[in-house]
Design a protein around this motif. Structure first.
Motif, PDB file in Angstrom:
ATOM      1  N   MET A   1      18.328  87.652  57.066  1.00 28.14           N
ATOM      2  CA  MET A   1      18.502  88.796  57.953  1.00 28.14           C
ATOM      3  C   MET A   1      17.855  90.037  57.322  1.00 28.14           C
ATOM      4  O   MET A   1      18.148  90.374  56.181  1.00 28.14           O
ATOM      5  CB  MET A   1      20.005  89.045  58.191  1.00 28.14           C
ATOM      6  CG  MET A   1      20.292  90.200  59.121  1.00 28.14           C
ATOM      7  SD  MET A   1      22.065  90.512  59.299  1.00 28.14           S
ATOM      8  CE  MET A   1      22.591  88.981  60.063  1.00 28.14           C
ATOM      9  N   ARG A   2      16.996  90.698  58.073  1.00 28.23           N
ATOM     10  CA  ARG A   2      16.300  91.863  57.552  1.00 28.23           C
ATOM     11  C   ARG A   2      17.099  93.125  57.867  1.00 28.23           C
ATOM     12  O   ARG A   2      17.600  93.300  58.982  1.00 28.23           O
ATOM     13  CB  ARG A   2      14.905  91.975  58.151  1.00 28.23           C
ATOM     14  CG  ARG A   2      14.061  90.739  57.966  1.00 28.23           C
ATOM     15  CD  ARG A   2      12.634  90.970  58.380  1.00 28.23           C
ATOM     16  NE  ARG A   2      11.844  91.499  57.265  1.00 28.23           N
ATOM     17  CZ  ARG A   2      10.548  91.757  57.336  1.00 28.23           C
ATOM     18  NH1 ARG A   2       9.897  91.570  58.466  1.00 28.23           N
ATOM     19  NH2 ARG A   2       9.898  92.209  56.297  1.00 28.23           N
ATOM     20  N   PRO A   3      17.202  94.037  56.905  1.00 28.33           N
ATOM     21  CA  PRO A   3      17.975  95.258  57.142  1.00 28.33           C
ATOM     22  C   PRO A   3      17.165  96.319  57.883  1.00 28.33           C
ATOM     23  O   PRO A   3      15.931  96.264  57.948  1.00 28.33           O
ATOM     24  CB  PRO A   3      18.295  95.731  55.728  1.00 28.33           C
ATOM     25  CG  PRO A   3      17.115  95.284  54.918  1.00 28.33           C
ATOM     26  CD  PRO A   3      16.710  93.960  55.515  1.00 28.33           C
ATOM     27  N   ILE A   4      17.882  97.282  58.412  1.00 28.82           N
ATOM     28  CA  ILE A   4      17.294  98.506  58.942  1.00 28.82           C
ATOM     29  C   ILE A   4      17.347  99.535  57.825  1.00 28.82           C
ATOM     30  O   ILE A   4      18.413  99.765  57.228  1.00 28.82           O
ATOM     31  CB  ILE A   4      18.083  99.017  60.166  1.00 28.82           C
ATOM     32  CG1 ILE A   4      18.109  97.963  61.274  1.00 28.82           C
ATOM     33  CG2 ILE A   4      17.518 100.335  60.665  1.00 28.82           C
ATOM     34  CD1 ILE A   4      19.115  98.268  62.369  1.00 28.82           C
ATOM     35  N   THR A   5      16.221 100.156  57.518  1.00 24.01           N
ATOM     36  CA  THR A   5      16.200 101.192  56.489  1.00 24.01           C
ATOM     37  C   THR A   5      16.522 102.535  57.130  1.00 24.01           C
ATOM     38  O   THR A   5      15.781 103.014  58.002  1.00 24.01           O
ATOM     39  CB  THR A   5      14.839 101.248  55.784  1.00 24.01           C
ATOM     40  OG1 THR A   5      14.592  99.985  55.150  1.00 24.01           O
ATOM     41  CG2 THR A   5      14.813 102.345  54.726  1.00 24.01           C
ATOM     42  N   ILE A   6      17.640 103.119  56.721  1.00 26.71           N
ATOM     43  CA  ILE A   6      18.101 104.388  57.273  1.00 26.71           C
ATOM     44  C   ILE A   6      17.431 105.559  56.558  1.00 26.71           C
ATOM     45  O   ILE A   6      17.080 106.568  57.174  1.00 26.71           O
ATOM     46  CB  ILE A   6      19.632 104.500  57.149  1.00 26.71           C
ATOM     47  CG1 ILE A   6      20.318 103.290  57.810  1.00 26.71           C
ATOM     48  CG2 ILE A   6      20.137 105.805  57.738  1.00 26.71           C
ATOM     49  CD1 ILE A   6      19.993 103.113  59.274  1.00 26.71           C
ATOM     50  N   ALA A   7      17.284 105.437  55.271  1.00 33.27           N
ATOM     51  CA  ALA A   7      16.672 106.446  54.409  1.00 33.27           C
ATOM     52  C   ALA A   7      16.300 105.725  53.125  1.00 33.27           C
ATOM     53  O   ALA A   7      16.750 104.594  52.897  1.00 33.27           O
ATOM     54  CB  ALA A   7      17.644 107.601  54.147  1.00 33.27           C
TER      55      ALA A   7
ATOM     56  N   GLY B   1      16.572 103.959  49.973  1.00 34.98           N
ATOM     57  CA  GLY B   1      17.735 103.455  49.256  1.00 34.98           C
ATOM     58  C   GLY B   1      18.934 103.139  50.114  1.00 34.98           C
ATOM     59  O   GLY B   1      19.948 102.653  49.607  1.00 34.98           O
ATOM     60  N   VAL B   2      18.861 103.387  51.424  1.00 39.92           N
ATOM     61  CA  VAL B   2      19.996 103.154  52.342  1.00 39.92           C
ATOM     62  C   VAL B   2      19.588 102.103  53.362  1.00 39.92           C
ATOM     63  O   VAL B   2      18.671 102.318  54.162  1.00 39.92           O
ATOM     64  CB  VAL B   2      20.417 104.444  53.065  1.00 39.92           C
ATOM     65  CG1 VAL B   2      21.666 104.180  53.917  1.00 39.92           C
ATOM     66  CG2 VAL B   2      20.652 105.577  52.089  1.00 39.92           C
ATOM     67  N   ASN B   3      20.278 100.967  53.360  1.00 44.27           N
ATOM     68  CA  ASN B   3      19.948  99.855  54.256  1.00 44.27           C
ATOM     69  C   ASN B   3      21.163  99.423  55.057  1.00 44.27           C
ATOM     70  O   ASN B   3      22.296  99.468  54.563  1.00 44.27           O
ATOM     71  CB  ASN B   3      19.419  98.669  53.459  1.00 44.27           C
ATOM     72  CG  ASN B   3      18.056  98.948  52.847  1.00 44.27           C
ATOM     73  OD1 ASN B   3      17.119  99.321  53.544  1.00 44.27           O
ATOM     74  ND2 ASN B   3      17.943  98.793  51.535  1.00 44.27           N
TER      75      ASN B   3
END
Length: 206
Positions: free
Chosen positions: A1-7, A9-11
């Motif tokens: 599962m691939r994460p969404i990068t919010i900023a 270092g933040v996933n």
């Protein structure tokens, strides 16, 4: 599962835990809380009660009282050691963090009206491992900013089963929960949101 990068270092992993996995994890958490009941901490100095109820799993538990913030090996009310961290959470940590296992899983229960102001997780000796949080139950609005108070922040809705991690340049980012959205989930008995936050505490990774 691939994460969404919010900023940087933040996933965010949306729906990391499927509905059946959420129920199984909740059942495990509630069983462990029978031996480490939720309690309401107070702020250092002022003794103002938190709006959330808390407990911990793992070798160490994070506590707050009039004397300050710290990690300790026993429940502040019962005096008993904290229960072990649920296996499903350790498996998630090993999948996402690839770091030494966490010593602490902080359990926060948000009922209607509860929130968590912007703060840093900085009571750990190891700030090289990420902080990883799991949401169970009602949706919440998570806010995260930079490492300086008063900077720009980003708000992200978190639903039951979501996992958020912050590390690297965001490890000491200010973050909090603005509010929960009551009635958005029926998972938690009597409503509300459980936040399960995993931290590696004791040693720096060299």
């Amino acid at each position: 599962m691939r994460p969404i990068t919010i900023a940087p270092g933040v996933n965010l992993w949306r729906g990391y835990f499927a509905p059946a996995e959420q129920q199984a994890l909740l059942d495990d958490v509630l069983a462990r809380l029978e031996n480490a009941p939720l309690y309401r901490p107070v702020m250092p100095g002022s003794a103002k009660p938190f709006s959330v109820e808390e407990s911990n799993f793992g070798a160490l538990g994070w506590v707050s009282d009039q004397s300050g913030y710290r990690y300790q090996t026993v429940h502040p009310v019962t005096g008993r050691p904290w229960p072990a961290i649920p296996p499903a959470l350790l498996a998630m940590w090993r999948d996402l963090a690839a770091r030494p296992d966490p010593e602490c899983c902080l359990v926060n229960l948000y009922r209607t009206g509860a929130k968590m102001g912007l703060h840093q997780d900085r009571d750990e000796n190891d700030d090289t491992a990420p902080v990883i949080g799991v949401s169970l139950g009602d949706a919440a609005l998570f806010r995260i900013g930079g490492t300086q108070r008063g900077g720009k922040t980003v708000s992200v809705p978190l639903a039951s089963g979501d996992v958020v991690a912050f590390g690297g340049p965001a490890r000491l980012a200010y973050h909090g929960i603005d509010r929960i959205r009551p009635g958005t989930s029926r998972l938690v008995p009597e409503g509300g949101r459980l936040s399960l936050t995993l931290r590696h505490v004791a040693q720096r990774q060299r």
